[in-house]
Design an enzyme around this catalytic site. Structure first.
Site, PDB file in Angstrom:
ATOM      1  N   THR A   1      -3.783  -1.360  -9.850  1.00 42.54           N
ATOM      2  CA  THR A   1      -4.195  -1.687  -8.492  1.00 42.54           C
ATOM      3  C   THR A   1      -3.033  -2.362  -7.786  1.00 42.54           C
ATOM      4  OG1 THR A   1      -5.746  -2.954  -7.121  1.00 42.54           O
ATOM      5  CG2 THR A   1      -5.203  -3.882  -9.273  1.00 42.54           C
ATOM      6  N   GLY A   2      -2.832  -2.043  -6.516  1.00 42.93           N
ATOM      7  CA  GLY A   2      -1.739  -2.667  -5.790  1.00 42.93           C
ATOM      8  C   GLY A   2      -1.143  -1.744  -4.751  1.00 42.93           C
TER       9      GLY A   2
ATOM     10  N   GLY B   1       0.296   1.155  -3.827  1.00 46.04           N
ATOM     11  CA  GLY B   1       0.284   2.408  -4.575  1.00 46.04           C
ATOM     12  C   GLY B   1       1.581   3.175  -4.587  1.00 46.04           C
TER      13      GLY B   1
ATOM     14  N   GLY C   1      -2.773   7.132  -2.536  1.00 45.99           N
ATOM     15  CA  GLY C   1      -2.039   6.164  -3.329  1.00 45.99           C
ATOM     16  C   GLY C   1      -1.959   6.559  -4.786  1.00 45.99           C
ATOM     17  N   ASP C   2      -1.779   5.569  -5.646  1.00 45.53           N
ATOM     18  CA  ASP C   2      -1.553   5.846  -7.065  1.00 45.53           C
ATOM     19  C   ASP C   2      -2.825   6.092  -7.848  1.00 45.53           C
ATOM     20  OD1 ASP C   2      -2.061   2.981  -6.630  1.00 45.53           O
ATOM     21  OD2 ASP C   2      -1.803   2.804  -8.788  1.00 45.53           O
TER      22      ASP C   2
ATOM     23  N   ARG D   1      -3.322   9.858   3.634  1.00 45.80           N
ATOM     24  CA  ARG D   1      -2.495   9.151   2.646  1.00 45.80           C
ATOM     25  C   ARG D   1      -3.232   9.011   1.314  1.00 45.80           C
ATOM     26  NH1 ARG D   1      -3.278   4.203  -0.480  1.00 45.80           N
ATOM     27  NH2 ARG D   1      -1.203   3.422  -1.030  1.00 45.80           N
TER      28      ARG D   1
ATOM     29  N   THR E   1      -9.061  -1.829  -5.148  1.00 44.83           N
ATOM     30  CA  THR E   1      -9.266  -0.749  -6.117  1.00 44.83           C
ATOM     31  C   THR E   1     -10.005  -1.273  -7.340  1.00 44.83           C
ATOM     32  OG1 THR E   1      -7.244   0.346  -5.399  1.00 44.83           O
ATOM     33  CG2 THR E   1      -8.009   0.847  -7.619  1.00 44.83           C
TER      34      THR E   1
END
Length: 318
Positions: free
Chosen positions: A235-236, A238, A214-215, A212, A184
């Site tokens: 980032t990671g 999510g 994510g964050d 899907r 990200t």
């Protein structure tokens, strides 16, 4: 560099003037593992993103314009999991997510699962400025982009051989996100007027299914900006960042609890880690402090401020 158990953290002191921080993802980024050519290319791209944003901030431009410009540079670079370098879903397509937020008035725009916008961050800004909505998804978001003149790109633009290799390796081995790198990209800034902004863009997880999300496009999780607190891009993993409401959590600790930005970010990464999540946060505070923290092996990251030299780092010991 501050030391915390399992967390790498580095923050500048509060200062007047503008500040820009960027990231290109976190994960198993270690010396001796990352290819030397990739190391050089990633550093060049992070410096290019800092240059694009600082060119705006140094001439009195807005934090919002700066974070969009910085993220667009990274979306065009195939070394990052955003835009052109996005990973492939289980169906072998690229689904892109992005968000942007203006800290001066908390206007926000986000898109998810888009497939045709060359710069998803710019599409997210169009949602913020040209629609009554905060988030659009899928075919509707793509249609909105085409109707509003957002630069379109065919599927071949987003395809890269390396991402396709990762996809086929995952299918053959049945592993999920085998490289454990969350590529990200994001940027946060404080401009000369003291206003904050944040932007984040991603291709998500290799082999993701069922659209899907994510964050990254979730306002308050992977992206947040509030002049009263801080601007944050994450980032990671999510799902963990969503469960913590990471962006809003950092800013809220600064605004409501009076915590220093670095302490607020480290505490938030600590919460994420306690839930089993990994990744990183970049942030800029209302007082001009800026930096990053992460609980992974490394994080692609960079920072520059008025009157200073750009700083770029990849590994945990930098």
């Amino acid at each position: 560099m501050a030391t915390h158990p399992g967390i790498t953290s580095q923050w500048s002191a509060p200062a007047d003037g503008w500040t820009l921080v960027v990231h290109g993802g976190a994960g198993q980024i270690r010396r001796g593992v990352l290819d030397a050519d990739v190391d050089v290319a990633v550093r060049a791209a992070l410096n290019a993103a800092l240059a694009a944003g600082s060119a705006i901030l140094s001439t009195g431009g807005s934090a919002l314009d700066a974070v969009e410009a910085a993220v667009r540079v990274l979306e065009d670079d195939p070394h990052f999991n955003a835009g052109r370098g996005a990973v492939f879903t289980a169906e072998g397509v690229n689904e892109l997510d992005a968000a942007i937020m203006d800290g001066s008035n908390r206007d926000a725009g986000a898109v998810s699962a888009v497939t045709h916008s060359r710069h998803p961050v710019t599409l997210a800004r169009a949602v913020m400025e040209k629609s009554p909505h905060a988030m659009l998804t899928g075919a509707g978001a793509d249609r909105f982009g085409a109707e509003h003149g957002i630069d379109q790109a065919p599927p071949a633009w987003f395809h890269t051989d390396e991402r396709w290799r990762q996809y086929e390796e995952l299918r053959a081995g049945g592993r999920f996100d085998a490289d454990l790198k969350y590529g990200t990209v994001g940027a946060v800034a404080r401009d000369a007027e003291g206003h904050l902004a944040a932007a984040t863009s991603t291709g998500g997880l290799t082999g993701k299914r069922w659209n899907r999300i994510g964050d990254s496009p979730v306002i308050g999780a992977g992206t947040w900006a509030d002049d009263r607190g801080a601007a944050i891009s994450c980032t990671g993993s999510g799902e963990h960042f969503i469960r913590v409401g990471a962006g809003h959590e950092v800013s809220g600790r600064v605004r409501l609890a009076g915590e220093a930005l670095g302490s607020a970010a480290v505490a938030t990464i600590g919460e994420i880690g306690a839930l089993g999540g990994t990744g990183g946060i970049i942030a800029v505070g209302h007082d001009g402090a800026g930096g990053w923290c992460f609980n992974s092996a490394g994080m692609y990251r960079g920072r520059v401020a008025a009157g200073g030299e750009p700083q770029v780092a990849l590994y945990g010991d930098e």
